[in-house]
Design a protein around this motif. Structure first.
Motif, short mmCIF file in Angstrom:
data_model
loop_
_atom_site.label_atom_id
_atom_site.label_comp_id
_atom_site.label_asym_id
_atom_site.label_seq_id
_atom_site.Cartn_x
_atom_site.Cartn_y
_atom_site.Cartn_z
N ARG A 22 35.61 31.51 24.76
CA ARG A 22 34.25 31.68 25.28
C ARG A 22 34.28 31.76 26.80
O ARG A 22 33.62 32.62 27.40
CB ARG A 22 33.36 30.52 24.83
N GLY A 23 35.01 30.88 27.44
CA GLY A 23 35.14 30.92 28.89
C GLY A 23 35.67 32.25 29.37
O GLY A 23 35.24 32.77 30.42
N LEU A 24 36.58 32.85 28.59
CA LEU A 24 37.18 34.12 28.99
C LEU A 24 36.15 35.25 28.98
O LEU A 24 36.06 36.02 29.95
CB LEU A 24 38.35 34.46 28.07
N TYR A 25 35.37 35.38 27.89
CA TYR A 25 34.41 36.50 27.90
C TYR A 25 33.29 36.28 28.91
O TYR A 25 32.75 37.25 29.46
CB TYR A 25 33.91 36.85 26.50
N LEU A 26 32.95 35.03 29.20
CA LEU A 26 31.98 34.78 30.27
C LEU A 26 32.56 35.12 31.63
O LEU A 26 31.87 35.67 32.50
CB LEU A 26 31.51 33.33 30.23
N ALA A 27 33.85 34.83 31.83
CA ALA A 27 34.51 35.18 33.09
C ALA A 27 34.55 36.69 33.27
O ALA A 27 34.34 37.21 34.39
CB ALA A 27 35.92 34.60 33.12
N LYS A 28 34.82 37.42 32.22
CA LYS A 28 34.86 38.88 32.31
C LYS A 28 33.49 39.43 32.69
O LYS A 28 33.39 40.38 33.48
CB LYS A 28 35.33 39.47 30.98
N ARG A 29 32.42 38.81 32.15
CA ARG A 29 31.08 39.29 32.49
C ARG A 29 30.74 38.97 33.95
O ARG A 29 30.13 39.79 34.65
CB ARG A 29 30.04 38.67 31.56
N VAL A 30 31.12 37.78 34.41
CA VAL A 30 30.89 37.43 35.81
C VAL A 30 31.67 38.38 36.72
O VAL A 30 31.17 38.83 37.77
CB VAL A 30 31.26 35.96 36.08
N ALA A 31 32.90 38.69 36.33
CA ALA A 31 33.71 39.63 37.11
C ALA A 31 33.05 41.01 37.14
O ALA A 31 33.07 41.70 38.19
CB ALA A 31 35.11 39.72 36.52
N ASP A 32 32.46 41.44 36.04
CA ASP A 32 31.75 42.72 36.01
C ASP A 32 30.58 42.72 36.98
O ASP A 32 30.29 43.75 37.62
CB ASP A 32 31.24 43.01 34.59
N LEU A 33 29.89 41.59 37.11
CA LEU A 33 28.79 41.50 38.06
C LEU A 33 29.31 41.67 39.49
O LEU A 33 28.67 42.34 40.32
CB LEU A 33 28.06 40.17 37.91
N ALA A 34 30.45 41.07 39.79
CA ALA A 34 31.03 41.24 41.13
C ALA A 34 31.40 42.70 41.36
O ALA A 34 31.17 43.24 42.46
CB ALA A 34 32.24 40.34 41.29
N ARG A 35 31.97 43.34 40.36
CA ARG A 35 32.32 44.77 40.49
C ARG A 35 31.08 45.63 40.70
O ARG A 35 31.13 46.68 41.35
CB ARG A 35 33.06 45.24 39.24
N SER A 36 29.95 45.18 40.14
CA SER A 36 28.71 45.94 40.25
C SER A 36 27.98 45.70 41.57
O SER A 36 26.92 46.28 41.80
CB SER A 36 27.77 45.59 39.09
N GLY A 37 28.54 44.84 42.41
CA GLY A 37 27.97 44.63 43.74
C GLY A 37 27.36 43.27 43.99
O GLY A 37 26.91 43.00 45.11
N CYS A 38 27.31 42.39 42.98
CA CYS A 38 26.80 41.04 43.22
C CYS A 38 27.78 40.27 44.12
O CYS A 38 29.00 40.48 44.07
CB CYS A 38 26.64 40.28 41.91
N ASP A 39 27.23 39.40 44.94
CA ASP A 39 28.02 38.50 45.77
C ASP A 39 28.24 37.23 44.97
O ASP A 39 27.32 36.44 44.77
CB ASP A 39 27.24 38.21 47.06
#
Length: 393
Positions: A262-279
């Motif tokens: 679960r932590g892994l797929y949440l980390a991947k989503r947070v990483a996607d937000l960073a790639r999309s421009g979130c700080d």
């Protein structure tokens, strides 16, 4: 004779007025709304800031009022004695704990209050999750019908009632008062905890006023219906209107247990937000290696609050080899969420782990610029002073 009686009456009246004019007793404490944070690297007052807040609130409950506490663990003599004193002056004192550890302070509390949940005061100790079976009673919330000049007080956060939590862990507690509907919701959940029986639908998602509340367990959950993932999916990285920074949504996450599949797929989503421009910045303790690698791969700035300050790698406790770490589980957002621009804070007891799905857990979303500013100030303080950069694991 009349003159003497008049003199005595005047003297008595003066004595009454003198008593009335005295300042309020030290225990007449009204808990302030908003967040508070302890500092395990500060002096005793800083370490005990959250627990002092709880104890002083307990001491300020009048006869006929109610205290209901749900926590994972307790070992504080000051908390136990304050609860016993409240019970003895006629307050209903009800406590639910997990069975991971029954301390001397808890045994003292049980001896006085008993474990009969049909009585007005009691201590209930759940074997595993009270409402779900497998797992733990891991919620940390504190309810008071009346304390000082406040009514319907609800406290939610990461803090247990332990000395270890005060002197080793960073923790937070959010307090709100004069919210009868919110206390009613938490009271209903508390009553489910007390029964210590598995219920068919233990997950509760309820918004009361400004506060969005989620109660676990959610054992049948799939990754497609994870409430945390749904939260992250509602974030947009482009923002405007003053929130965010430079047109970007800003996210800060402090998480003690970010592990497992679960932590892994949440980390991947947070990483996607960073790639999309979130700080995005994160402060972790006891993180999973794959979680760290995926966050870093997406451009998330990652630091650890696990600090071995004396280089001996042994504190004498089983929980961690570090002298200080974060036990918090909060996320802040300034920017676009659910299509609106604003400020949000999520805090509570839930770690981003598989076990979090099976535990009794609570998360509360608190909107507003002021509370966001206070949580970000806590994040920035840890980031600058009590964290270290993590290497990819």
């Amino acid at each position: 004779m009349i003159r003497k009686a008049s003199a005595l009456l005047a003297s008595a009246l003066a004595a009454v007025l003198a008593v009335v004019a005295l300042p309020a007793p030290a225990h007449a404490y009204t808990p302030s709304s908003g967040p508070i944070f302890n500092n395990p690297r500060g002096n005793l007052a800083a370490k005990d800031r959250i627990l002092t807040h709880v104890v002083r609130t307990i001491e300020s409950t009048p006869r006929g009022s109610e205290i209901r506490i749900a926590a994972y663990s307790n070992d504080r003599p000051d908390v136990a004695e304050a609860l016993i004193a409240a019970h003895q002056r006629g307050v209903r004192v009800q406590v639910v704990l997990n069975d991971n550890w029954t301390s001397g302070s808890t045994r003292r509390l049980v001896k006085v209050l008993g474990r009969d949940t049909n009585r007005r005061s009691f201590v209930a100790i759940c074997a595993g999750s009270c409402r779900g079976g497998f797992g733990n009673q891991h919620m940390k919330f504190y309810l008071f019908s009346e304390a000082g000049r406040a009514r319907d007080v609800v406290m939610v956060g990461s803090a247990n009632l332990t000395g270890y939590g005060a002197r080793v862990q960073w923790n937070d507690m959010y307090t709100t008062s004069n919210q009868p509907a919110l206390r009613e919701l938490y009271t209903k959940v508390f009553e489910q905890l007390v029964r210590d029986r598995r219920i068919a639908e233990p997950y509760i998602h309820r918004t009361v006023g400004d506060y969005e509340n989620e109660f676990f367990p959610m054992p049948s959950m799939t990754s497609g219906h994870d409430p945390v993932l749904e939260r992250l999916d509602a974030v947009r990285c482009a923002t405007s209107g003053g929130a965010g920074s430079g047109g970007r949504t800003v996210i800060r996450i402090v998480m003690y247990g970010w592990v497992d599949s679960r932590g892994l797929y949440l980390a991947k989503r947070v990483a996607d937000l960073a790639r999309s421009g979130c700080d995005v910045r994160t402060i972790l303790s006891a993180p999973g290696g794959r979680v760290v690698r995926n966050l870093m791969a997406g451009g998330v700035q990652v630091k650890s609050a696990d600090l071995d300050l004396d280089d001996n790698e042994d504190t004498g406790f089983d929980e961690t080899p570090y002298e200080v770490f974060t036990h918090q589980k909060y996320m802040t957002l300034s920017g676009t969420y659910r299509g609106a621009v604003g400020y949000q804070v999520w805090t509570g007891s839930e770690n981003w782990s598989n076990l979090g799905l099976h535990n009794d857990e609570v998360t509360i979303r608190i909107p507003g610029r002021r509370v966001h500013r206070e949580y970000v100030a806590n994040f920035d303080y840890l980031w600058a002073h009590y964290t270290r950069w993590l290497d990819p694991q």
